[in-house]
Motif scaffolding. Structure first.
Motif, PDB file in Angstrom:
ATOM      1  N   ASP A  32       0.808  -1.214   0.000  1.00 49.36           N
ATOM      2  CA  ASP A  32       0.000   0.000   0.000  1.00 49.36           C
ATOM      3  C   ASP A  32       0.849   1.277   0.000  1.00 49.36           C
ATOM      4  O   ASP A  32       0.345   2.358  -0.252  1.00 49.36           O
ATOM      5  CB  ASP A  32      -0.961   0.004   1.187  1.00 49.36           C
ATOM      6  N   ARG A  33       2.146   1.156   0.230  1.00 46.85           N
ATOM      7  CA  ARG A  33       3.038   2.320   0.265  1.00 46.85           C
ATOM      8  C   ARG A  33       3.700   2.598  -1.094  1.00 46.85           C
ATOM      9  O   ARG A  33       4.380   3.608  -1.253  1.00 46.85           O
ATOM     10  CB  ARG A  33       4.146   2.121   1.309  1.00 46.85           C
ATOM     11  N   VAL A  34       3.493   1.728  -2.070  1.00 46.55           N
ATOM     12  CA  VAL A  34       4.140   1.897  -3.383  1.00 46.55           C
ATOM     13  C   VAL A  34       3.793   3.251  -4.001  1.00 46.55           C
ATOM     14  O   VAL A  34       4.655   3.925  -4.567  1.00 46.55           O
ATOM     15  CB  VAL A  34       3.773   0.739  -4.336  1.00 46.55           C
ATOM     16  N   THR A  35       2.561   3.692  -3.849  1.00 46.20           N
ATOM     17  CA  THR A  35       2.148   4.970  -4.444  1.00 46.20           C
ATOM     18  C   THR A  35       2.807   6.170  -3.765  1.00 46.20           C
ATOM     19  O   THR A  35       2.740   7.288  -4.294  1.00 46.20           O
ATOM     20  CB  THR A  35       0.618   5.129  -4.400  1.00 46.20           C
ATOM     21  N   ASP A  36       3.467   5.967  -2.623  1.00 43.03           N
ATOM     22  CA  ASP A  36       4.175   7.054  -1.931  1.00 43.03           C
ATOM     23  C   ASP A  36       5.553   7.324  -2.531  1.00 43.03           C
ATOM     24  O   ASP A  36       6.185   8.333  -2.198  1.00 43.03           O
ATOM     25  CB  ASP A  36       4.349   6.720  -0.443  1.00 43.03           C
ATOM     26  N   ILE A  37       6.032   6.450  -3.394  1.00 43.98           N
ATOM     27  CA  ILE A  37       7.364   6.623  -3.994  1.00 43.98           C
ATOM     28  C   ILE A  37       7.309   7.749  -5.027  1.00 43.98           C
ATOM     29  O   ILE A  37       6.432   7.763  -5.892  1.00 43.98           O
ATOM     30  CB  ILE A  37       7.843   5.325  -4.676  1.00 43.98           C
ATOM     31  N   THR A  42      12.204  10.508  -3.433  1.00 46.34           N
ATOM     32  CA  THR A  42      12.272   9.542  -2.343  1.00 46.34           C
ATOM     33  C   THR A  42      13.690   8.994  -2.220  1.00 46.34           C
ATOM     34  O   THR A  42      14.305   8.623  -3.225  1.00 46.34           O
ATOM     35  CB  THR A  42      11.268   8.389  -2.572  1.00 46.34           C
ATOM     36  N   THR A  43      14.204   8.950  -1.004  1.00 44.86           N
ATOM     37  CA  THR A  43      15.584   8.507  -0.762  1.00 44.86           C
ATOM     38  C   THR A  43      15.637   7.028  -0.380  1.00 44.86           C
ATOM     39  O   THR A  43      14.617   6.425  -0.045  1.00 44.86           O
ATOM     40  CB  THR A  43      16.223   9.318   0.378  1.00 44.86           C
ATOM     41  N   ARG A  44      16.858   6.475  -0.405  1.00 46.56           N
ATOM     42  CA  ARG A  44      17.054   5.087   0.037  1.00 46.56           C
ATOM     43  C   ARG A  44      16.569   4.897   1.466  1.00 46.56           C
ATOM     44  O   ARG A  44      15.942   3.891   1.782  1.00 46.56           O
ATOM     45  CB  ARG A  44      18.534   4.706  -0.023  1.00 46.56           C
ATOM     46  N   ALA A  45      16.896   5.865   2.331  1.00 44.46           N
ATOM     47  CA  ALA A  45      16.470   5.768   3.739  1.00 44.46           C
ATOM     48  C   ALA A  45      14.942   5.729   3.837  1.00 44.46           C
ATOM     49  O   ALA A  45      14.385   4.970   4.642  1.00 44.46           O
ATOM     50  CB  ALA A  45      17.029   6.933   4.543  1.00 44.46           C
ATOM     51  N   GLU A  46      14.268   6.513   3.023  1.00 38.69           N
ATOM     52  CA  GLU A  46      12.796   6.517   3.048  1.00 38.69           C
ATOM     53  C   GLU A  46      12.234   5.203   2.505  1.00 38.69           C
ATOM     54  O   GLU A  46      11.236   4.680   3.031  1.00 38.69           O
ATOM     55  CB  GLU A  46      12.269   7.708   2.251  1.00 38.69           C
ATOM     56  N   ILE A  47      12.858   4.659   1.464  1.00 34.26           N
ATOM     57  CA  ILE A  47      12.420   3.357   0.942  1.00 34.26           C
ATOM     58  C   ILE A  47      12.584   2.288   2.019  1.00 34.26           C
ATOM     59  O   ILE A  47      11.691   1.471   2.250  1.00 34.26           O
ATOM     60  CB  ILE A  47      13.202   2.976  -0.341  1.00 34.26           C
ATOM     61  N   ARG A  48      13.720   2.303   2.718  1.00 31.12           N
ATOM     62  CA  ARG A  48      13.961   1.331   3.789  1.00 31.12           C
ATOM     63  C   ARG A  48      12.913   1.497   4.897  1.00 31.12           C
ATOM     64  O   ARG A  48      12.418   0.523   5.446  1.00 31.12           O
ATOM     65  CB  ARG A  48      15.368   1.486   4.351  1.00 31.12           C
ATOM     66  N   GLU A  49      12.564   2.746   5.212  1.00 32.22           N
ATOM     67  CA  GLU A  49      11.559   3.011   6.240  1.00 32.22           C
ATOM     68  C   GLU A  49      10.177   2.493   5.812  1.00 32.22           C
ATOM     69  O   GLU A  49       9.437   1.929   6.608  1.00 32.22           O
ATOM     70  CB  GLU A  49      11.489   4.510   6.506  1.00 32.22           C
ATOM     71  N   PHE A  51       9.500   0.058   3.423  1.00 37.66           N
ATOM     72  CA  PHE A  51       9.405  -1.348   3.061  1.00 37.66           C
ATOM     73  C   PHE A  51      10.316  -2.288   3.844  1.00 37.66           C
ATOM     74  O   PHE A  51      10.247  -3.500   3.671  1.00 37.66           O
ATOM     75  CB  PHE A  51       9.691  -1.525   1.557  1.00 37.66           C
ATOM     76  N   GLY A  52      11.215  -1.735   4.647  1.00 40.62           N
ATOM     77  CA  GLY A  52      12.167  -2.571   5.375  1.00 40.62           C
ATOM     78  C   GLY A  52      13.381  -2.889   4.513  1.00 40.62           C
ATOM     79  O   GLY A  52      13.615  -2.265   3.482  1.00 40.62           O
ATOM     80  N   GLU A  53      14.143  -3.868   4.973  1.00 38.44           N
ATOM     81  CA  GLU A  53      15.316  -4.292   4.212  1.00 38.44           C
ATOM     82  C   GLU A  53      14.873  -5.002   2.938  1.00 38.44           C
ATOM     83  O   GLU A  53      13.930  -5.794   2.965  1.00 38.44           O
ATOM     84  CB  GLU A  53      16.191  -5.242   5.041  1.00 38.44           C
ATOM     85  N   PRO A  54      15.533  -4.730   1.831  1.00 40.15           N
ATOM     86  CA  PRO A  54      15.152  -5.416   0.584  1.00 40.15           C
ATOM     87  C   PRO A  54      15.452  -6.906   0.648  1.00 40.15           C
ATOM     88  O   PRO A  54      16.363  -7.331   1.350  1.00 40.15           O
ATOM     89  CB  PRO A  54      16.012  -4.727  -0.475  1.00 40.15           C
ATOM     90  N   TRP A  55      14.681  -7.665  -0.091  1.00 41.07           N
ATOM     91  CA  TRP A  55      14.887  -9.107  -0.173  1.00 41.07           C
ATOM     92  C   TRP A  55      16.149  -9.404  -0.973  1.00 41.07           C
ATOM     93  O   TRP A  55      16.889 -10.326  -0.670  1.00 41.07           O
ATOM     94  CB  TRP A  55      13.653  -9.753  -0.814  1.00 41.07           C
TER      95      TRP A  55
END
Length: 103
Positions: A32-37, A42-49, A51-55
């Motif tokens: 549900d957060r994909v549309t926030d990108i 959007t920064t790496r830190a915000e993506i991590r916040e 979605f968490g750590e990438p797979w």
């Protein structure tokens, strides 16, 4: 006693085959957060916040790439897949992303 052992062996084999017909890899993430990108914002830190750590992490065309995904396959039904691939600019902002799902 021999019949009981045979029944247990058949049950164990059937259970193994049932579970072998399904496989899940990856991990859930906040779809549900994909549309926030926002590209170039959007920064790496915000993506991590979000979605968490990438797979998975990698590099594509010289750009750092993070993948979030959950993939479930079944020999007895349809596959269920959801993934998000995020590519970053050198300054650490999102250069592009792709979101796909079978849901």
């Amino acid at each position: 006693m021999k019949t009981f052992r045979s029944a247990v062996a058949v049950f164990a084999l059937a259970t193994t085959l049932l579970f072998a017909g399904c496989a899940t890899v990856g991990q859930d993430f906040a779809t549900d957060r994909v549309t926030d990108i926002e590209v170039n914002e959007t920064t790496r830190a915000e993506i991590r916040e979000m979605f968490g750590e990438p797979w998975r992490k990698g590099i594509e065309d010289g750009k750092v790439t993070w993948t979030y995904g959950k993939y479930r396959w079944s020999a007895f039904g349809t596959a269920e897949t959801t993934d998000l691939v995020v590519r970053f600019n050198k300054d650490g902002t999102v250069s592009s992303y792709a979101y796909n799902t079978t849901e």
